[in-house]
Design an enzyme around this catalytic site. Sequence first.
Site, short mmCIF file in Angstrom:
data_model
loop_
_atom_site.label_atom_id
_atom_site.label_comp_id
_atom_site.label_asym_id
_atom_site.label_seq_id
_atom_site.Cartn_x
_atom_site.Cartn_y
_atom_site.Cartn_z
N ASP A 285 -36.73 -37.32 -34.27
CA ASP A 285 -36.50 -36.32 -34.99
C ASP A 285 -38.03 -36.37 -35.44
O ASP A 285 -38.46 -37.19 -35.67
CB ASP A 285 -35.72 -36.39 -36.40
CG ASP A 285 -36.02 -34.84 -36.65
OD1 ASP A 285 -36.84 -34.00 -36.48
OD2 ASP A 285 -35.43 -34.59 -38.27
C1 BGC Z 1 -36.09 -31.14 -38.55
C2 BGC Z 1 -35.03 -31.60 -37.52
C3 BGC Z 1 -35.28 -30.30 -36.18
C4 BGC Z 1 -36.82 -30.79 -35.94
C5 BGC Z 1 -37.39 -29.73 -35.13
C6 BGC Z 1 -37.37 -31.64 -38.32
O1 BGC Z 1 -38.35 -31.65 -39.52
O2 BGC Z 1 -35.51 -32.83 -39.14
O3 BGC Z 1 -33.81 -31.28 -38.29
O4 BGC Z 1 -33.93 -30.21 -35.60
O5 BGC Z 1 -37.43 -30.57 -37.33
O6 BGC Z 1 -37.23 -28.87 -35.75
#
Ligand code: BGC
Length: 762
Positions: A285
Amino acid sequence: MNYSAFCFSVFGYSQKKGTKKSVTIKPKTEFVAELMAKMTLDEKIGQLNLPTSGDITTGAANSSDVAKNIEEGKVGGLFNIKSVEKIKEVQKIAVEKSRLKIPLLFGMDVIHGYETTFPIPLGLSCTWDMKLIERSAQIAAQEASADGINWTFSPMVDISRDPRWGRVSEGSGEDAFLGSQIAKAMVKGYQQDDLSKNNSILSCVKHFALYGASEAGRDYNTVDMSRIKMYNDYFPPYKAAVDAGAGSVMASFNEIDGIPATGNKWLMTEVLRNEWGFKGFVVTDYTGIPEMIAHGMGDLQTVSALALNAGVEMDMVGEGFLTTLKKSLEENKVSIEEIDNAVRLILNAKYDLGLFQDPYKYCDVKRAKNEVFTSANRLEARKIASQSLVLLKNEKQVLPLKKSGTIAVIGPLADAKENMAGTWSVATNMDKSISLIAGIIEVAGNETNVLYAKGSNLDYDASFEEKATMFGKTLHRDDRTAAALLAEALKIANQSDVIVAALGESAEMSGESSSRTNLQIPQAQKDLLQALVKTGKPVVLVLFTGRPLVLVQENETVPAILNTWFAGSEAGSAIADVLFGDENPSGKLTTTFPRSAGQIPIYYSHKNTGRPLGNTEGKFEKFKSNYIDERNEPLFPFGFGLSYTTFDYSNLKLSSDKMKFDGKISASVDITNTGNYDGKEVVQLYTRDLVGSVTRPLKELKGFQKITLKKGEKKTVTFEISVEDLKFYNSDLEFVAEPGLFEVYIGTSSDAEKKVSFELNK
Ligand code: BGC
């Protein structure tokens, strides 16, 4: 069909001439192995890198920062890029300018719809309708794929029992059983069991794992949980998504047993791959790899090696793999087998998506024009949204409203189209969302006089509003005084027959990095509401929220409360359909609404303790498990939701009071629509395992059926129960059922009291 079993002829893209020609592509294993044999170590490591697109404007892809890296084979995929034109340009760089012409994955957070936006996932879950939920994901995939996207970072299946955590809005609530059904439906909707289609996209189940149990509800915080709780209550939805074929998994930000998920080998390899048989790839993530430095796991090289060793294949944004893996290989901190394995899994996904056959498969500019935000999709979104609304209170049948007389629509959320789609709606066109006032005017018709006043700002504190209205989701803060806003509202309130108060949270008060300690409606709006109640006119609270709120005062003073979450681009129309009775509300809560933030974590499937409270009247009992200043029960339980009609449950029975391990019994109940409207009811079955080798919850959801009953109609609903439904993880983490007595409850919410029992025998 298993791709790798066949060698077939397809239409591939000839980049030189830009024309289509027939090419033969080898079966997956062979194709990928041959491609990998041609790759340099740098090119291999490049496939593991997933940067964001930055600010690529149409026509400028070649001069963008990422273009050079793509040309040099240092990028495996890109995310946060919207529009098929831009994506096509970028794909062209990979396919025409990089040495091996490996196409890119294009990811996006398509969380609850694309331009046509559905209710936030928590709202969507309240439909309890797996077909509708699957359909919403399918439409999202259709629109996203038409606009160039081939990979979505969804479904988010984190169980959470803590409404302080802003990301409860992105999940399906508190229950493992329901969460698992929804996880499956979402994966199916996105991938349609066939990634070779040009309107299905790769899904990514997230955030693996336990992210919803962040301590104190503070985002990104530590998680500490027993294994038995992980397996019984938190893992099932991730596993269900994997079983449904989710092509990728996203690691969560939190730690598990002291090791961040991103570097946790037990989680990523033992559980995910060895126990569950996951065959796709794992992506971090965001900056999950470098974040392990702050977790205290070492420097960038160390944490990058830790992630690869753990079983993580793709590095989102962090560039830890890109910048350190080569060195780690030289120093024997990672092996070439690990790198190869990661590359293989990412190339496999590209193969499955059909990108090697046609890298421009998702780049049909015509499709984007014809398939995105269509009136047909919007109509479906409106129907789905109307089913996600939960009627929490309706005294003296204030609702449905008449399509006549004068309605005063008051509140900072009434004329707030930018907020209707809710959090994580990156592709939505906020300008085209339907506000509540617009929906009411449309649905109320010409006989109704609709008045509007803002009544108050989101809250008294302007700096709070700033934090709560980011990413363009403005509430157009009014610079008049609170007294002036109130005076204007009271004036129209006094002219009206009924007041619709549109209050609650703004869209960005929930979602990522939006944790709260105070779960009340902001004070300025609470004060407004009480002033409206004092006019003596009937008040309907139309509540906007991304999380369970504490609504004790509102429940005591307001005759009708309709919880609408954030219902998507068609929110205003869908809410008006319900307010005026064109749709009868049928949503049921998938998360408990507490009486006080002090009760958190609060959830229906809790254990009995050794000192359960001996009364249900909320009377305090010394040395029992209760509070001196609050009742134990929530304000609104899991599974709760009213309708404009009423349902009577009778004749609950079992086909037998004995069940063998290899047998089945059925439980049935008669349900009669005893009110004045046709309606839908979610019939819920719960079991209780009375004695176990480990303590068992007081109730566990094991089945549900959503039925439609015409007024006066009666139906018998039957559930089959088999030993599979009675299994749980014991203290050795074996998935077992144990002989003994079980209770079965069927009812309209988790408060169901009618029960029957049976004995399970070997
Ligand atoms: C979030 C994710 C998301 C990713 C990409 C992160 O900050 O926790 O859920 O998919 O960003 O945008």
